[in-house]
Enzyme design. Structure first.
Site, PDB file in Angstrom:
ATOM      1  N   GLN A 222       0.824  -1.204   0.000  1.00  0.00           N
ATOM      2  CA  GLN A 222       0.000   0.000   0.000  1.00  0.00           C
ATOM      3  C   GLN A 222       0.863   1.260   0.000  1.00  0.00           C
ATOM      4  OE1 GLN A 222      -3.149  -2.229   2.963  1.00  0.00           O
ATOM      5  NE2 GLN A 222      -3.175   0.002   3.067  1.00  0.00           N
ATOM      6  N   ARG A 369      -8.912  -1.334   8.303  1.00  0.00           N
ATOM      7  CA  ARG A 369      -9.733  -0.129   8.396  1.00  0.00           C
ATOM      8  C   ARG A 369      -9.723   0.440   9.807  1.00  0.00           C
ATOM      9  NH1 ARG A 369     -14.808  -1.150   4.289  1.00  0.00           N
ATOM     10  NH2 ARG A 369     -13.899   0.083   2.649  1.00  0.00           N
ATOM     11  N   CYS A 370      -8.536   0.850  10.206  1.00  0.00           N
ATOM     12  CA  CYS A 370      -8.372   1.182  11.619  1.00  0.00           C
ATOM     13  C   CYS A 370      -8.008   2.625  11.884  1.00  0.00           C
ATOM     14  CB  CYS A 370      -7.273   0.313  12.197  1.00  0.00           C
ATOM     15  SG  CYS A 370      -5.672   0.761  11.514  1.00  0.00           S
ATOM     16  N   GLU A 739     -12.651   4.453   5.944  1.00  0.00           N
ATOM     17  CA  GLU A 739     -12.711   3.577   7.112  1.00  0.00           C
ATOM     18  C   GLU A 739     -13.910   3.832   8.009  1.00  0.00           C
ATOM     19  OE1 GLU A 739      -8.759   4.906   7.730  1.00  0.00           O
ATOM     20  OE2 GLU A 739      -8.016   2.885   8.045  1.00  0.00           O
TER      21      GLU A 739
HETATM   22  N1  MCN Z   1     -13.956   9.589  -1.878  1.00  0.00           N
HETATM   23  C1  MCN Z   1     -14.844  10.468  -2.450  1.00  0.00           C
HETATM   24  N2  MCN Z   1     -15.251  11.571  -1.728  1.00  0.00           N
HETATM   25  C2  MCN Z   1     -14.803  11.787  -0.463  1.00  0.00           C
HETATM   26  C3  MCN Z   1     -13.910  10.869   0.126  1.00  0.00           C
HETATM   27  C4  MCN Z   1     -13.481   9.775  -0.621  1.00  0.00           C
HETATM   28  O1  MCN Z   1     -15.274  10.254  -3.566  1.00  0.00           O
HETATM   29  N3  MCN Z   1     -15.195  12.855   0.228  1.00  0.00           N
HETATM   30  C5  MCN Z   1     -13.444   8.424  -2.640  1.00  0.00           C
HETATM   31  C6  MCN Z   1     -11.965   8.572  -2.931  1.00  0.00           C
HETATM   32  O2  MCN Z   1     -11.684   9.323  -4.028  1.00  0.00           O
HETATM   33  C7  MCN Z   1     -11.515   7.128  -3.050  1.00  0.00           C
HETATM   34  C8  MCN Z   1     -12.407   6.430  -2.026  1.00  0.00           C
HETATM   35  O3  MCN Z   1     -13.562   7.260  -1.854  1.00  0.00           O
HETATM   36  O4  MCN Z   1     -11.743   6.664  -4.345  1.00  0.00           O
HETATM   37  C9  MCN Z   1     -11.719   6.247  -0.654  1.00  0.00           C
HETATM   38  O5  MCN Z   1     -11.096   7.440  -0.329  1.00  0.00           O
HETATM   39  P1  MCN Z   1     -10.367   7.797   1.053  1.00  0.00           P
HETATM   40  O6  MCN Z   1     -11.367   7.958   2.118  1.00  0.00           O
HETATM   41  O7  MCN Z   1      -9.450   8.913   0.767  1.00  0.00           O
HETATM   42  O8  MCN Z   1      -9.526   6.477   1.418  1.00  0.00           O
HETATM   43  P2  MCN Z   1      -8.205   5.935   0.698  1.00  0.00           P
HETATM   44  O9  MCN Z   1      -8.346   6.035  -0.741  1.00  0.00           O
HETATM   45  O10 MCN Z   1      -6.997   6.505   1.338  1.00  0.00           O
HETATM   46  O11 MCN Z   1      -8.327   4.408   1.049  1.00  0.00           O
HETATM   47  C10 MCN Z   1      -7.847   3.872   2.258  1.00  0.00           C
HETATM   48  C11 MCN Z   1      -8.951   3.224   3.073  1.00  0.00           C
HETATM   49  C12 MCN Z   1      -8.341   2.321   4.069  1.00  0.00           C
HETATM   50  S1  MCN Z   1      -7.178   2.970   5.126  1.00  0.00           S
HETATM   51  C13 MCN Z   1      -8.646   0.982   4.115  1.00  0.00           C
HETATM   52  S2  MCN Z   1      -7.942   0.053   5.339  1.00  0.00           S
HETATM   53  C14 MCN Z   1      -9.559   0.415   3.155  1.00  0.00           C
HETATM   54  C15 MCN Z   1     -10.487   1.413   2.570  1.00  0.00           C
HETATM   55  O12 MCN Z   1      -9.833   2.521   2.194  1.00  0.00           O
HETATM   56  N4  MCN Z   1      -9.105  -0.570   2.338  1.00  0.00           N
HETATM   57  C16 MCN Z   1      -9.855  -0.874   1.218  1.00  0.00           C
HETATM   58  N5  MCN Z   1     -11.375   0.934   1.681  1.00  0.00           N
HETATM   59  C17 MCN Z   1     -11.035  -0.120   0.883  1.00  0.00           C
HETATM   60  N6  MCN Z   1     -11.773  -0.451  -0.188  1.00  0.00           N
HETATM   61  C18 MCN Z   1     -11.369  -1.453  -0.996  1.00  0.00           C
HETATM   62  N7  MCN Z   1     -12.124  -1.746  -2.071  1.00  0.00           N
HETATM   63  N8  MCN Z   1     -10.230  -2.156  -0.763  1.00  0.00           N
HETATM   64  C19 MCN Z   1      -9.467  -1.903   0.317  1.00  0.00           C
HETATM   65  O13 MCN Z   1      -8.344  -2.570   0.532  1.00  0.00           O
HETATM   66 CU1  CUM Z   2      -5.369   0.656   9.431  1.00  0.00          CU
HETATM   67  S1  CUM Z   2      -6.068  -0.204   7.820  1.00  0.00           S
HETATM   68 MO1  CUM Z   2      -6.055   1.265   6.442  1.00  0.00          MO
HETATM   69  O1  CUM Z   2      -5.371   2.469   7.409  1.00  0.00           O
HETATM   70  O2  CUM Z   2      -4.843   0.809   5.423  1.00  0.00           O
END
Ligand code: MCN
Ligand code: CUM
Length: 792
Positions: A222, A369-370, A739
């Site tokens: 990641q 997802r922590c 998360e």
């Molecule tokens: N998004 C959006 N509008 C927002 C916030 C987010 O459209 N206001 C969209 C983003 O553009 C992105 C998605 O939602 O496409 C998730 O965005 P974000 O909240 O920024 O999270 P990350 O992309 O950083 O993803 C990490 C988060 C984590 S830490 C874990 S653990 C987890 C999760 O995402 N693992 C996943 N969701 C997952 N979903 C899938 N399918 N697979 C994983 O491994």
């Molecule tokens: Cu702690 S699970 Mo996500 O933050 O990759």
């Protein structure tokens, strides 16, 4: 002039279909295990069958004798390269291959490289290891007992099984507030160990080319840039000759943040053999040995005033870290962001103490997802909030309404120093109550009770910190937490965007293009997004803690704005006016005094290569590094209605309502997908995911018969609602969301079951709320603990 329709071009707010799915649903993804390099060999890992034992001898001769076996690597051989141990991201050390002792079941003891994976597996089976078994420790109470055997006897100066102590807050002030309280609510609980168990296990292909000295590693990470930095620092290889590529990833959920011995061994084997070496972990290897989540014990109290106001909070948390402290979390706090607990409530003072214990279990600590132990924090918060409302005889929704931070209090400083940015907490709660028909349900519940049926409702409200960093407070191995984006606009106005984040299924290829569309008016379909290759992507810290939107997403906005600034110069040149006279509307610059005279962003792109003014650099590309001023603080309210069968302890979910406020939604459909996935996981954690240990340290739950994955069959339907409070410090007002539902969801399910049992005197049943546990609680009227060891 017809204006560009932002939704039409797939801009901000468009529920654009996920472009990556075109290949995923056709089975055409390109995962690490799909990659085959010429001359590639295969590596298998031999894992310890026992949890705690001294290694007396390792005999590899029979393995070496198998035709097709190319290398048998032991800890002793790794030690010659100074690689038997590696540093962890939490400033501890972790064995790559065991030399002295094994410290958990499934620990890596040796590995075999062969022409094919089956021969490599045979090679592992031919290795004879003589173990002298030691008592196993499977929970912090055992670990911290005075006569406990020392697990980390490898560490100089380590005389007990404590791996850290930490505290935060105002102890004296908290004690004073408790002395004034009308009532004190106490709750003890265990958030069990759980495992992210993505569909794709971990794996890597290391390819060290002796001719060029270049090391290329394809792997399930990641955070590829962190891996490159770690390899450079630990293996002392030159960083410019290391290329880490994370191709498609089949789910990460935090499992793919840490650095695992398997990765390191494949690299070492490739260097020793001068050939590409592939390692693909199997399912039980993944479940027993890679980054787990939770395993945390809470004991805490709330000081309450008769009218329902919370005066103070305090709790102690013991974390079961496993054999090595390998939490992959970037804060300077020993226990992640656990002190974000209670941030949505207006509580003047609090005090938290925490202690980590080494045990004979796989290391990991944060994953699934922590947001770095925020999941546990919010679970305890919402469980004790429910208990406090019950103790006061107050309606749990009203109790929350009385204590939630008010809209006019933002930015709000929590007792532990966080600054929450914005929100409409009461509005979210009221929307949820309305949607679920709260008042009517309370009547239905009483009527059902008269007919012997047990209905219950659970509420969970929470805000959580998403988006590490800023760079002042967060770093990994001394590298500050920011993120990046690079945008290249080609002559015809099509573009490629790269970021330092790395999607594992979240849909970045879809959503980042939407941000570019919003900023530049280029259709999203004209922007290709690439992540995960350290040779091409700008330096970034990867994807976890839902930080991609808050940090890399912000960088996408900022780089697009830099491109727009240059395009404005080109537009002025094309329109033959001065820059000050040029106005912007989506996709187009025009002359202020003559709005019909304009040029599109695509025309500007062509001019950047074919008709630039004198003195202006050709080309239309740039990059941006974004250091966020703060974390983002989404809010969520989850409501669950269940019916518990008192005869069997089985509980059914009747309704789930979710209200999420993650600020501006880039792609509402993807956001809903994230929430649906998170709620599914929350349901599974509360209901069926059972991963524990017996007294010998055997991992119970290392297979999908015990550790159940929810399918569409068991999973209830979810009703999703939204509130939008734009994030005040994010360029497009977005907050993280990835998360939220997994963080806030579990407490709603558990609170619902306990509400259905409210007349029994039972205050807690530890997750998973398996039918036998619920039945035991009903029949005995007592709390049910899930702490290991379990009877087998
Ligand atoms: N998004 C959006 N509008 C927002 C916030 C987010 O459209 N206001 C969209 C983003 O553009 C992105 C998605 O939602 O496409 C998730 O965005 P974000 O909240 O920024 O999270 P990350 O992309 O950083 O993803 C990490 C988060 C984590 S830490 C874990 S653990 C987890 C999760 O995402 N693992 C996943 N969701 C997952 N979903 C899938 N399918 N697979 C994983 O491994
Ligand atoms: Cu702690 S699970 Mo996500 O933050 O990759």
């Amino acid at each position: 002039m017809t204006r560009v329709d932002e939704i039409g071009i797939g801009g901000l707010g468009a529920s654009r279909r996920r472009v990556e799915d075109a290949r995923f649903i056709r089975g055409c993804g390109n995962y690490t295990d799909d990659i085959k390099l010429p001359g590639m060999l295969h590596m298998e890992v031999l894992r310890s069958p026992v949890a705690h034992a001294r290694i007396k001898s390792i005999d590899t001769s029979a393995a070496w004798a198998i035709p097709g076996v190319r290398l048998v690597l032991t800890g002793e051989m790794a030690a010659q390269r100074n690689l038997a141990w590696m540093p962890t991201l939490s400033y501890d050390t972790q064995a790559v291959l065991a030399t002295d002792k094994v410290r958990f079941q499934g620990q890596e003891v040796a590995c075999v490289v062969a022409d094919d994976p089956y021969t490599a597996k045979d090679g592992c089976e031919a290795i004879v290891v003589e173990y002298e078994q030691l008592p196993a420790i499977v929970n912090p109470t055992q670990a911290l007992a005075p006569d406990a055997p020392l697990i980390r006897d490898d560490k100089e100066g380590q005389t007990d099984n404590v791996c850290y102590r930490w505290e935060v807050g105002d102890k004296a002030g908290t004690d004073r507030a408790f002395a004034r309280a009308d009532k004190v609510t106490r709750l003890k609980l265990h958030y069990p160990r759980s495992h992210p168990s993505p569909i794709e296990c971990c794996g890597s292909i290391a390819n060290y080319d002796p001719a060029t000295g270049k090391l290329t590693v394809y792997m399930t990470s990641q955070a590829p840039h962190i891996i490159r930095a770690a390899v450079a620092l630990v293996a002392e290889l030159p960083e410019h000759l290391i290329r880490i590529v994370s191709p498609d990833i089949g789910g990460g959920f935090g499992n793919k943040v840490p650095v695992y011995p398997g990765y390191v061994c494949s690299i070492l084997c490739s260097i020793l053999l001068g050939k590409p070496v592939k390692w693909t972990e199997d399912k039980s290897g993944n479940l027993i040995s890679t980054g787990f989540a939770r395993d945390m014990y809470f004991d805490g109290e709330l000081a309450l005033r008769e009218d329902g106001r919370i005066l103070a909070l305090r709790f102690h948390a013991d974390t079961d870290q496993g054999a090595f402290f390998s939490d992959a979390q970037p804060s300077k706090f020993k226990i992640g962001l656990v002190h974000s607990a209670f941030a949505c409530y207006d509580i003047p003072v609090g005090h938290i103490t925490a202690r980590g214990a080494y045990t004979n279990k796989a290391p990991g600590g944060v994953a699934y997802r922590c947001s770095f132990r925020v999941t546990e924090a919010m679970f305890f918060q919402e469980r004790i909030i429910a208990a406090a409302a019950a103790d006061l005889g107050m309606d749990p929704a009203e109790f929350r309404r009385v204590n939630l931070v008010r809209d006019d209090q933002f930015p709000y400083r929590t007792p532990f120093g966080f600054l929450t940015d914005s929100g409409q907490y009461r509005r979210c709660l009221d929307l949820g109550l309305d949607a679920i028909g709260y008042e009517d349900f309370l009547k239905d519940k009483e009527e059902a009770r008269l007919r012997g049926r047990r209905l219950g409702i659970g509420i969970s409200t929470m805000t959580e910190p998403l988006g590490a960093g800023n760079s002042r407070e967060y770093d990994i191995l001394g590298i500050k937490m920011f993120d990046s984006a690079e945008l290249r606009v080609h002559p015809t106005g099509k573009a490629i965007l790269r970021t330092g984040a790395k999607s594992q299924g979240q849909g970045h290829e879809t959503t980042w293009a939407q941000i570019v569309s919003h900023e530049l008016g280029i259709p999203a379909a004209d922007v290709v997004v690439e992540e995960g290759d350290t040779d091409t992507a700008p330096f970034g810290m990867g994807t976890y803690a839902s930080r991609s939107t808050p940090v890399a997403g912000a960088a996408v906005s900022m780089v697009s704005r830099k491109i727009r600034a240059k395009a404005r110069k080109l537009a002025a040149h094309l329109l033959e006016v001065s820059e000050e006279d040029v106005e912007w509307e989506l996709g187009r610059f025009f002359v202020r005094s003559a709005p019909n005279r304009g040029v599109t962003i695509q025309e500007c792109a062509m001019a950047a290569y074919g008709n630039m003014p004198d003195g202006l650099e050709p080309g239309l590309e740039n990059n941006a590094y974004y250091d966020p001023p703060n974390l983002t603080w989404p809010f969520a309210c989850y409501l669950v209605i269940v019916e518990v069968d008192p005869e069997t302890g089985v509980w059914d979910v009747l309704r789930v309502v979710a209200v999420d406020d993650c600020g501006v939604r880039i792609n509402p459909m993807i956001v809903e997908g994230q929430i649906t996935g998170g709620l599914t996981e929350a349901y599974a954690m509360s209901n069926m995911q059972f991963m524990t240990f017996d007294a010998e340290g055997n991992c119970v739950g290392s297979n999908y018969l015990d550790y159940l994955l929810p399918t569409a069959w068991e999973t209830p339907g979810f009703e999703l609602h939204e509130v939008v409070t734009p994030c005040p410090h994010h360029p497009i007002g977005a907050k993280g969301v990835g998360e939220c539902a997994a963080v806030g969801g579990p407490a709603a399910f558990v609170n619902a079951v306990l509400d259905a049992l409210s007349d029994t005197g039972v205050r807690n049943i530890d997750m998973p709320l398996l039918p036998d546990r619920v039945w035991e609680a009903i029949t005995t009227g007592r709390d049910v603990s899930g702490a290991p060891p379990v009877k087998t």
